[in-house]
Design an enzyme around this catalytic site. Structure first.
Site, PDB file in Angstrom:
ATOM      1  N   ASN A  65       0.868  -1.180   0.000  1.00  0.00           N
ATOM      2  CA  ASN A  65       0.000   0.000   0.000  1.00  0.00           C
ATOM      3  C   ASN A  65       0.906   1.231   0.000  1.00  0.00           C
ATOM      4  O   ASN A  65       1.490   1.571   1.022  1.00  0.00           O
ATOM      5  CB  ASN A  65      -0.896  -0.026   1.245  1.00  0.00           C
ATOM      6  CG  ASN A  65      -1.757   1.212   1.355  1.00  0.00           C
ATOM      7  OD1 ASN A  65      -1.800   2.042   0.443  1.00  0.00           O
ATOM      8  ND2 ASN A  65      -2.462   1.348   2.471  1.00  0.00           N
TER       9      ASN A  65
ATOM     10  N   LYS B 173       0.088   4.202  -0.255  1.00  0.00           N
ATOM     11  CA  LYS B 173      -0.601   5.360   0.347  1.00  0.00           C
ATOM     12  C   LYS B 173      -0.412   6.593  -0.544  1.00  0.00           C
ATOM     13  O   LYS B 173      -0.391   6.453  -1.764  1.00  0.00           O
ATOM     14  CB  LYS B 173      -0.104   5.573   1.786  1.00  0.00           C
ATOM     15  CG  LYS B 173      -0.220   4.279   2.611  1.00  0.00           C
ATOM     16  CD  LYS B 173      -0.019   4.469   4.074  1.00  0.00           C
ATOM     17  CE  LYS B 173      -0.190   3.135   4.794  1.00  0.00           C
ATOM     18  NZ  LYS B 173      -0.074   3.231   6.230  1.00  0.00           N
TER      19      LYS B 173
ATOM     20  N   HIS C  63      -9.516   1.060   5.011  1.00  0.00           N
ATOM     21  CA  HIS C  63      -8.235   1.251   5.694  1.00  0.00           C
ATOM     22  C   HIS C  63      -8.449   2.203   6.872  1.00  0.00           C
ATOM     23  O   HIS C  63      -9.257   3.137   6.774  1.00  0.00           O
ATOM     24  CB  HIS C  63      -7.194   1.823   4.718  1.00  0.00           C
ATOM     25  CG  HIS C  63      -5.813   1.796   5.275  1.00  0.00           C
ATOM     26  ND1 HIS C  63      -5.368   2.721   6.195  1.00  0.00           N
ATOM     27  CD2 HIS C  63      -4.790   0.923   5.093  1.00  0.00           C
ATOM     28  CE1 HIS C  63      -4.120   2.428   6.534  1.00  0.00           C
ATOM     29  NE2 HIS C  63      -3.739   1.342   5.886  1.00  0.00           N
TER      30      HIS C  63
ATOM     31  N   GLU D 278      -6.837   4.597   7.907  1.00  0.00           N
ATOM     32  CA  GLU D 278      -6.606   6.013   7.591  1.00  0.00           C
ATOM     33  C   GLU D 278      -7.835   6.623   6.920  1.00  0.00           C
ATOM     34  O   GLU D 278      -8.123   7.808   7.101  1.00  0.00           O
ATOM     35  CB  GLU D 278      -5.346   6.149   6.720  1.00  0.00           C
ATOM     36  CG  GLU D 278      -4.091   5.925   7.571  1.00  0.00           C
ATOM     37  CD  GLU D 278      -2.906   5.343   6.835  1.00  0.00           C
ATOM     38  OE1 GLU D 278      -2.887   5.352   5.598  1.00  0.00           O
ATOM     39  OE2 GLU D 278      -1.978   4.858   7.537  1.00  0.00           O
TER      40      GLU D 278
ATOM     41  N   GLU E  51      -5.031  -4.826  10.658  1.00  0.00           N
ATOM     42  CA  GLU E  51      -4.017  -3.797  10.872  1.00  0.00           C
ATOM     43  C   GLU E  51      -4.316  -3.060  12.174  1.00  0.00           C
ATOM     44  O   GLU E  51      -5.165  -2.153  12.181  1.00  0.00           O
ATOM     45  CB  GLU E  51      -4.023  -2.793   9.717  1.00  0.00           C
ATOM     46  CG  GLU E  51      -3.709  -3.393   8.364  1.00  0.00           C
ATOM     47  CD  GLU E  51      -3.152  -2.351   7.394  1.00  0.00           C
ATOM     48  OE1 GLU E  51      -2.122  -2.629   6.786  1.00  0.00           O
ATOM     49  OE2 GLU E  51      -3.732  -1.260   7.269  1.00  0.00           O
TER      50      GLU E  51
ATOM     51  N   GLY F 192       2.934   2.331  10.845  1.00  0.00           N
ATOM     52  CA  GLY F 192       3.950   3.365  10.715  1.00  0.00           C
ATOM     53  C   GLY F 192       4.679   3.702  12.008  1.00  0.00           C
ATOM     54  O   GLY F 192       5.348   4.738  12.097  1.00  0.00           O
TER      55      GLY F 192
ATOM     56  N   SER G 171       3.682  -2.037  10.353  1.00  0.00           N
ATOM     57  CA  SER G 171       5.134  -2.107  10.600  1.00  0.00           C
ATOM     58  C   SER G 171       5.762  -3.443  10.194  1.00  0.00           C
ATOM     59  O   SER G 171       6.715  -3.899  10.834  1.00  0.00           O
ATOM     60  CB  SER G 171       5.445  -1.773  12.062  1.00  0.00           C
ATOM     61  OG  SER G 171       5.092  -0.426  12.339  1.00  0.00           O
TER      62      SER G 171
HETATM   63  P1  13P Z   1       3.217   0.456   7.617  1.00  0.00           P
HETATM   64  O1  13P Z   1       3.740  -0.829   6.995  1.00  0.00           O
HETATM   65  O2  13P Z   1       3.943   1.671   7.118  1.00  0.00           O
HETATM   66  O3  13P Z   1       3.143   0.347   9.104  1.00  0.00           O
HETATM   67  O4  13P Z   1       1.720   0.638   7.083  1.00  0.00           O
HETATM   68  C1  13P Z   1       0.839  -0.417   7.204  1.00  0.00           C
HETATM   69  C2  13P Z   1      -0.396  -0.079   6.453  1.00  0.00           C
HETATM   70  O5  13P Z   1      -1.177   0.762   6.866  1.00  0.00           O
HETATM   71  C3  13P Z   1      -0.633  -0.784   5.187  1.00  0.00           C
HETATM   72  O6  13P Z   1      -1.917  -0.587   4.725  1.00  0.00           O
END
Ligand code: 13P
Length: 253
Positions: A12, A14, A99, A101, A169, A175, A215
């Site tokens: 992803n 993002k 997601h 976010e 997640e 992150g 992560s």
């Molecule tokens: P990270 O791998 O940067 O922690 O992000 C995970 C994520 O949100 C993937 O959709």
């Protein structure tokens, strides 16, 4: 049963990437994937602006293309939005929905995520439905309750193992460099599979891929992706470097 589920490693990206670096990263992955047959599926989910050029670059490659969101409607007056049919049309096979976010930044409820997942499946895409608890919810001992209710509220009853992927997640692991312990991840994944069995039937749930995200990196991938109910990863930061992303995929074999 686990051996019937082929690992899916999804990147992803993002809101990262301009044409030049996105295409460069894509080409590097195409090359790695073409070297020999791999025991995993590799999927990249670039930002919407890169879907067309990445689709063109992927032409004929085994690397799959996914989007990060879609609208619940097939078309109409929804300025700025993109429908699942449009994503399918441009060459996507998958779309991430719900997601954390988007749940946070765009106030997407389970109901909204469910509608998007239905639209994705109707358009012939595989919906990657994301669930996961916040740090406060985990601290309050509510992880199982939150994740169960998100799965029940977000997953369409008509989904099957081909049209659905779940991504667990934990919000606090995204992150941050922090992850749950392997035992904690396995426990939640087993719970998700059990919940799913009640929704889409035991046979379908047993074949549905449940990814871990938060992560994931080349160092922790082997342990996390090797767990019995973990069928791949949804990778953020580490998917922005082709070598790191490939190392995570390699750890799933
Ligand atoms: P990270 O791998 O940067 O922690 O992000 C995970 C994520 O949100 C993937 O959709």
């Amino acid at each position: 049963m686990a051996q019937t589920r082929r690992p899916l490693i999804a990147g992803n990206w993002k809101m990262n990437g301009l044409t030049s670096d996105g295409i460069e990263r894509t080409r590097a992955l195409i090359e790695k994937m073409a070297a020999k047959a791999q025991p995993f599926d590799l999927l990249i989910c670039p930002p919407a602006t890169l879907l067309a050029p990445v689709a063109a670059a992927l032409n004929g490659s085994a690397v799959r293309l996914g989007a990060q969101d879609c609208h619940a409607k097939a078309s109409g007056a929804h300025t700025g939005d993109i429908s699942a049919a449009m994503l399918k049309d441009i060459g996507c096979s998958h779309v991430i929905v719900g997601h954390s976010e988007r749940r946070a930044d765009h106030h997407e409820s389970d109901h909204a995520v469910h509608a998007k997942a239905v639209a994705a499946i109707e358009a012939g895409l595989t919906a990657i439905v994301c669930v996961g608890e916040t740090e406060a919810q985990r601290d309050a001992g509510k992880t199982a309750e939150v994740v169960t209710s998100q799965v029940l509220g977000s997953v369409p009853a008509r989904a099957n193992h081909e049209s659905l992927v779940i991504a667990y997640e934990p919000v606090w692991a995204i992150g941050t460099g922090k992850t749950p312990t392997a035992a904690e991840v396995q426990e939640v994944h087993a719970l998700i599979r059990e919940t799913l069995a009640g929704q889409i039937g035991e046979a379908e749930a047993a074949q549905t891929r449940i990814l871990y995200g938060g992560s994931v990196n080349p160092k922790n991938a082997k342990e996390l992706l090797g767990l019995p109910d973990v069928d791949g990863g949804l990778v953020g930061g580490a998917s922005l470097k082709a070598d790191d992303f490939w190392a995570v995929a390699d750890a799933s074999r």
